[in-house]
Scaffold this active site. Structure first.
Site, PDB file in Angstrom:
ATOM      1  N   SER A 110       5.732 -11.973   7.651  1.00 38.20           N
ATOM      2  CA  SER A 110       6.491 -11.922   6.398  1.00 38.20           C
ATOM      3  C   SER A 110       6.988 -10.510   6.113  1.00 38.20           C
ATOM      4  O   SER A 110       8.080 -10.349   5.564  1.00 38.20           O
ATOM      5  CB  SER A 110       5.660 -12.459   5.232  1.00 38.20           C
ATOM      6  OG  SER A 110       4.453 -11.764   5.128  1.00 38.20           O
ATOM      7  N   SER A 111       6.238  -9.476   6.531  1.00 38.53           N
ATOM      8  CA  SER A 111       6.701  -8.096   6.262  1.00 38.53           C
ATOM      9  C   SER A 111       7.986  -7.830   7.044  1.00 38.53           C
ATOM     10  O   SER A 111       8.931  -7.235   6.523  1.00 38.53           O
ATOM     11  CB  SER A 111       5.654  -7.077   6.701  1.00 38.53           C
ATOM     12  OG  SER A 111       4.393  -7.438   6.230  1.00 38.53           O
TER      13      SER A 111
ATOM     14  N   ALA B  73      10.100 -10.117   8.187  1.00 42.13           N
ATOM     15  CA  ALA B  73      11.186 -10.984   7.697  1.00 42.13           C
ATOM     16  C   ALA B  73      11.765 -10.424   6.405  1.00 42.13           C
ATOM     17  O   ALA B  73      12.984 -10.392   6.215  1.00 42.13           O
ATOM     18  CB  ALA B  73      10.674 -12.409   7.492  1.00 42.13           C
TER      19      ALA B  73
ATOM     20  N   ASP C 181       8.606  -8.537  15.849  1.00 42.34           N
ATOM     21  CA  ASP C 181       8.752  -9.484  14.738  1.00 42.34           C
ATOM     22  C   ASP C 181      10.078  -9.279  14.000  1.00 42.34           C
ATOM     23  O   ASP C 181      10.708 -10.240  13.565  1.00 42.34           O
ATOM     24  CB  ASP C 181       7.548  -9.393  13.783  1.00 42.34           C
ATOM     25  CG  ASP C 181       7.078  -7.966  13.554  1.00 42.34           C
ATOM     26  OD1 ASP C 181       7.753  -7.023  14.009  1.00 42.34           O
ATOM     27  OD2 ASP C 181       6.037  -7.792  12.888  1.00 42.34           O
TER      28      ASP C 181
END
Ligand code: MEV
Length: 479
Positions: free
Chosen positions: A98-99, A101, A142
């Site tokens: 999530s970080s 994204a 990521d």
């Protein structure tokens, strides 16, 4: 009077590592896939000075603040008078990144907000700098996954970001969540300490993992599922050796293999978060049941979703119309749900625009984003939202995508199965000689083709046409 610009929303997918965790930090390649759950960042102008950050349910705003700071530094500007808000379809506990994204989506949203056309690799570099300024460690895989989507071979810092065409029909990845949150930064630091102490042993593990990654790339491309499964198992053995597995992960991995998975491993830093298994479709419910029985939670996502993209303001909450095979409405489900489940047939439209010379207009999808970048496709395409008819959706999409308002003529309706979703397609034609105003965020160019020109062009292997548009062109007897 200066016109207030409408809010900008950008969504980015979460990710799962298929191969190569930890070794990637030391310069070896890894393979990562984006997932169908997305995180959305919206920016809108505000009368108040400053940046108001609203992140419901998320206390950590460091990545958004760092993204703004990096963006300001890179372009020597000040971001002011705006509200930035987020909405996530997935929990930050899953290890879906999530970080990364939120950072990738914030930088892309800032680019659109300040009207800067920034290549995707530069967005990667700015996002990576922002993430490093907060957490100090990380390979950036990521971020690349959130930006590029699909499945990619990645090397630390973005030295290599190569798409991998995955072709394994009849097989899916099943994801099991342990319920335990991994502390990635702490585990990466612990591995670094271990490497300092036992450099030869740890480097032997990394070399072996690097080799598995390259073999896995080949197996994924060739659609050799059983080899992919075996390589997942080998990769897991090395991760266990490295000391980053856990009892819970091992239990879910063993359960899924016993229930028929071809291979299974942890995904991410380890010690918690998720495991992933490659499963023949006929064994999927057995494997899911085995994971749940062993205390895990199955996360129903599909892999290989689109990278970062502009969304309408409340895109993620937008409801699509779900139908049966006769196009009878059976319910309404979110975009996220429909794009994660092939059984949810939902309504969509396509338009082929013809001019006075009977040429057909095709659009070339943007090179910088989306799946199938650079592919040519129908003049206009999109989904039908709740409360909309097919025709209303077609007219709306025509305005949004090519900037013209015209009437449409219904041709036919058919079901089309994609790798991740199933659509009930309504095909329309429209008449226009232009001019067109293509939405630059989605479309690189639009062009009229004569029948002969299109047939000739189709023989050129560098010209890529989506399968759906091929079907649509056949149905109007253009090819
Ligand atoms: C964490 O999800 C994956 C690691 O390889 C760290 C990284 O690559 O940033 C352990």
């Amino acid at each position: 009077m200066v016109q207030k610009q409408s809010p900008i929303s950008v969504s980015a997918p979460g990710k799962l590592l298929l191969f190569g965790e930890h070794a990637v930090v030391y310069g070896y390649p890894c393979i990562v896939s984006s997932v169908s759950d997305r995180l959305t960042v919206s920016i809108e102008e505000s009368k108040k000075s400053g940046v108001d950050i609203q992140t419901p349910g998320v206390s950590d705003q460091r990545f958004i603040r760092a993204s703004i700071a990096e963006f300001e530094k890179r372009f020597s500007i000040t971001i002011d008078h705006c509200i930035i808000s987020t909405f996530s379809e997935f929990s930050s506990s899953f290890g879906f990144g999530s970080s990364a994204a939120v950072t990738a989506a914030t930088i892309k949203a800032l680019a659109l907000f300040t009207k800067k056309n920034i290549p995707l690799k530069d967005i990667f570099d700015i996002s990576y700098a922002a993430v490093l300024s907060v957490q100090g460690v990380g390979s950036g895989f990521d971020i690349a996954s959130s930006l590029y989507g699909g499945t990619i071979l990645f090397e630390a810092g973005g030295k290599r970001i190569d798409p991998i065409p995955v072709n394994m029909p009849g097989h899916s990845f099943v994801v099991g969540y342990t319920g335990e949150k991994a502390d990635t930064v702490a585990i990466v630091r612990e591995v670094a300490e271990k490497r300092q102490k036992y450099i030869e042993k740890v480097d032997r593990i990394f070399t072996a993992i690097g080799d598995i990654v390259l073999q896995a790339k080949k197996a994924l491309e060739e659609g050799d599922e059983s080899r992919v499964g075996t390589l997942m198992n080998f990769n897991q053995e090395y991760l266990r050796d490295l000391g980053v597995s856990s009892e819970k992960l091992e239990a879910l991995i063993a359960a899924s293999k016993n229930a028929g998975a071809l291979g299974a491993k942890l995904t991410g830093a380890g010690r918690g978060d998720c495991m992933i298994a490659l499963v023949p479709d006929e064994k999927k419910s057995d494997v899911e049941g085995a994971i749940e029985k062993s205390g895990g939670t199955v996360l129903r996502v599909t892999l290989g979703a689109d990278g970062v993209k502009r969304a309408t303001t409340d895109d993620q909450k937008e409801l699509f119309i779900v139908v049966d095979k006769n196009d009878t409405v059976i319910g309404y489900r979110s975009r996220g749900d429909c794009h994660a489940d092939k059984t949810l047939v939902h309504r969509a439209i396509n338009i082929l625009i013809l001019n006075d010379k009977e040429e057909v207009l095709l659009q070339k999808r943007s090179m910088t984003k989306d799946t199938q970048p650079g592919y040519w496709t129908t003049s206009v395409g999109g989904h039908v939202s709740k409360e909309e008819t097919y025709e209303e959706a077609a007219v709306r999409e025509m305005i949004e995508e090519v900037g013209i308002q015209d009437s449409v003529v219904f041709v036919t309706k058919f079901i089309f199965v994609f790798s991740q979703e199933t659509e009930m397609e309504a095909l329309f034609t429209a008449r226009s000689n232009g001019p067109f105003y293509p939405n630059a965020d989605e479309i690189d160019e639009v062009k009229f083709f004569t029948k002969n020109e299109l047939i000739r062009t189709l023989l050129d292997p560098s010209f890529k046409l989506t399968e759906l548009s091929y079907e649509c062109l056949k149905r109007i007897h253009f090819i």
